[in-house]
Design an enzyme around this catalytic site. Sequence first.
Site, PDB file in Angstrom:
ATOM      1  CD  GLU A  17      -4.641  -8.930   3.024  1.00 39.53           C
ATOM      2  OE1 GLU A  17      -4.781  -9.404   1.888  1.00 39.53           O
ATOM      3  OE2 GLU A  17      -3.533  -8.721   3.537  1.00 39.53           O
ATOM      4  CB  THR A  76     -10.211  -0.581   5.244  1.00 37.78           C
ATOM      5  OG1 THR A  76     -11.374   0.119   5.687  1.00 37.78           O
ATOM      6  CG2 THR A  76      -9.449   0.280   4.264  1.00 37.78           C
ATOM      7  CB  SER A  96      -8.453  -0.671  -3.684  1.00 34.74           C
ATOM      8  OG  SER A  96      -8.976  -0.715  -2.368  1.00 34.74           O
ATOM      9  CB  THR A 109      -0.923   0.009   1.232  1.00 28.35           C
ATOM     10  OG1 THR A 109      -1.775  -1.119   1.180  1.00 28.35           O
ATOM     11  CG2 THR A 109      -1.757   1.274   1.291  1.00 28.35           C
ATOM     12  NE  ARG A 153     -30.238  -4.676  34.051  1.00 26.90           N
ATOM     13  CZ  ARG A 153     -29.541  -3.589  34.377  1.00 26.90           C
ATOM     14  NH1 ARG A 153     -28.229  -3.658  34.491  1.00 26.90           N
ATOM     15  NH2 ARG A 153     -30.156  -2.443  34.595  1.00 26.90           N
ATOM     16  N   GLY A 190       2.611  -2.803   8.343  1.00 27.77           N
ATOM     17  CA  GLY A 190       2.732  -3.476   9.630  1.00 27.77           C
ATOM     18  C   GLY A 190       4.128  -4.019   9.850  1.00 27.77           C
ATOM     19  CG  ASP A 218     -13.068  -0.174   0.286  1.00 24.39           C
ATOM     20  OD1 ASP A 218     -13.083   0.473   1.333  1.00 24.39           O
ATOM     21  OD2 ASP A 218     -14.044  -0.266  -0.498  1.00 24.39           O
ATOM     22  N   GLY A 244     -25.509   0.266  29.609  1.00 25.44           N
ATOM     23  CA  GLY A 244     -24.331   0.950  30.144  1.00 25.44           C
ATOM     24  C   GLY A 244     -23.171   0.021  30.398  1.00 25.44           C
TER      25      GLY A 244
END
Length: 700
Positions: free
Chosen positions: A474, A472, A191, A185, A364, A224, A476, A451
């Site tokens: 590998e 996104t 892409s 990239t 809950r 990376g 888009d 919450g």
Amino acid sequence: MQSHPPRNDGDRTLEDDSHAIVTRRIQRLSSHLTIPVSSPHQSQLHMLTCARAKLEVDTRALSSLMRGKHREIQERVFMFFDSRPDLQTPIEISMKDHRELCMRQLLALVREAGIRPFRYVVEDPAIYFAIAEAVGSVDMSLAIKMGVQYSLWGGSVLNLGTKKHRDKYFDGIDSLEYPGCFAMTELHHGSNVQGIQTVATFDPLTDEFVINTPNDGAIKWWIGNAAVHGKFATVFAKLMLPTHDSKGVSDMGVHSFIVPIRDLKTHETLPGIEIHDCGHKVGLNGVDNGALRFTSVRIPRDNLLNRFGDVSRDGKYTSSLPTINKRFAATLGELVGGRVALAYSSVSVLKIAVIIAVRYSLLRQQFGPPKKPEVSILDYQSHQHKLMPMLASAYAFHFSAQYLVDKYSEMKKTHDEQLVGDVHALSAGLKSYITSFTAKSLSTCREACGGHGYAAVNRFGSLRNDHDIFQTFEGDNTVLLQQVAGDLLKQYNEKFQGGTLTVTWNYLRESMNTYLSQPNPVTARWEGEGHLRDPKFQLDAFRYRTSRLLQSVAVRLRKHSKTLGMFGAWNRCLNHLLTLAESHIESVILAKFVEVVQNCPDANARAALKLVCDLYALDRIWKDIGTYRNVDYVAPNKAKAIHKLTEYLSFQVRNIAGELVDAFDLPDQVTRAPIAMQSEAYAQYTQYVGFKFIEKAINR
């Protein structure tokens, strides 16, 4: 009476053909008028009576089907990290500390736990993906860092290089002596890989390639492992050869090169290479993403990964593939494993989120009838509507992702060209569809837990942030869906030109004419539960929608291309094309789910899966009921029946929701959220924030 000799097919008369046509029409009309075996009308009382009869679920049998044959190696990963508190990622951690911890986690996995993922990239990709899934549950940053090292950097050496590269680099990559990057990239190109601008020019005087970043737009970005740990990079660049004509150089297209970026001993950045940190991200901050710029960086000619194209000592280019486009397609085809991994891992994230949301919703209690105990929030229809189709989708995606892994493994062993194309399109579609669905579901799960879902310890925030980029990288998702649509159109054209169809598109080959015929007004009104839960009806409905979308967009493209050209026509029909791709992928997912249900050997597990599969199918049909109504595929009474049955099935799935999430067989140290613990969830939650555990007094 005069006798006649036997006739062959060539002796048939017009009268015979007319008689055969009439007979077929009568038979077809008769089948349309036949009412399904199940009763078309069920009373509401009967529905409620059935709903009270909870399906018994053998969690162990269902879990055996879900976890499969690679459970043992995943348990090794879980147990190793559970035994090492020093390797567990805390809730609050700085980016710098997270990156160092992530590297220590990977080193410990390989050198202490003795799990060597790189071996499985070659020998058995299914085991590699199982390891990646387990590692992702420890820390998603760890899974991505492992993927960069072994699937991207290591995979590029194995899949794009030749024996000399494997012999030289395999052991170092495997042991982490050679940590590396995957530099594809660029700042201006993601892409559109064919548009990258980094260049590698061959210098015949020194037998080297010279790597250059010609402008800031060509800086390698989001790489990376580059910012801190990487020592090598697979760099994608345009291969330039010097020529003797006026052009000076000849562009041979995008190729990949092994480029050392740091000294192996001192870890100092090498001359001509500039590395900068991409900084703090929304998520995955355990991964050290960096940006790379190259200025006259020289590498040996042997550093060209030359499986699909090579350069000789005298500067001659050779390739078994005749064109730049074919070489580029072959290169990207070998890198499809990343998409497979993301689809598979995204399902794992969805499972964890669903487990947390469902267990908390069962725990809950809130409101209820006057003077009666409060009820579980999962007893509310609105909550079932949020979570039960999502639970069904997690099951559906699990089986389709497993199917994708199996096809990918088969492809790597056989290198069958037809299978390569099939896996490429299927991985593009499943990766985009599943990751987009999971991203939306994470927000829904957070909301469903109120919450407490907002507390970092209950994980929805980190899961959502870490997973978000799955949509996104590998590829888009919007771009990948267009690839699926393009492949469908190609298959559609070949269908009518007598060509063959790949495995994924079988239903187009078998029944295209049926799906494009006028909807039958009789079957459009059938509303019995037996009919609606018949997999044939469900598959036919999915495939009819896809086939109709495919035919209509083909017509639209032909029409608009006359005035707008192909690019303009494609852009004019883009939303239609994306809908087509998603519809097709849903058809594939349902077909695989139906197959799993029918082949399930355990009757108890099969009954539970059938219920979940029916909910998945009918919920999808109901969500797009407008499409079916617009073409009279479903009459108003049938649409109403589908809606009612979907709500009823959601209630039925709610009755076994606890067992269904237990069957994912993920231990508490994997889910980790206190509100999702299988016992004493509130006690663990209160202790986490500082309250002391107080034993209840026992009456003596």
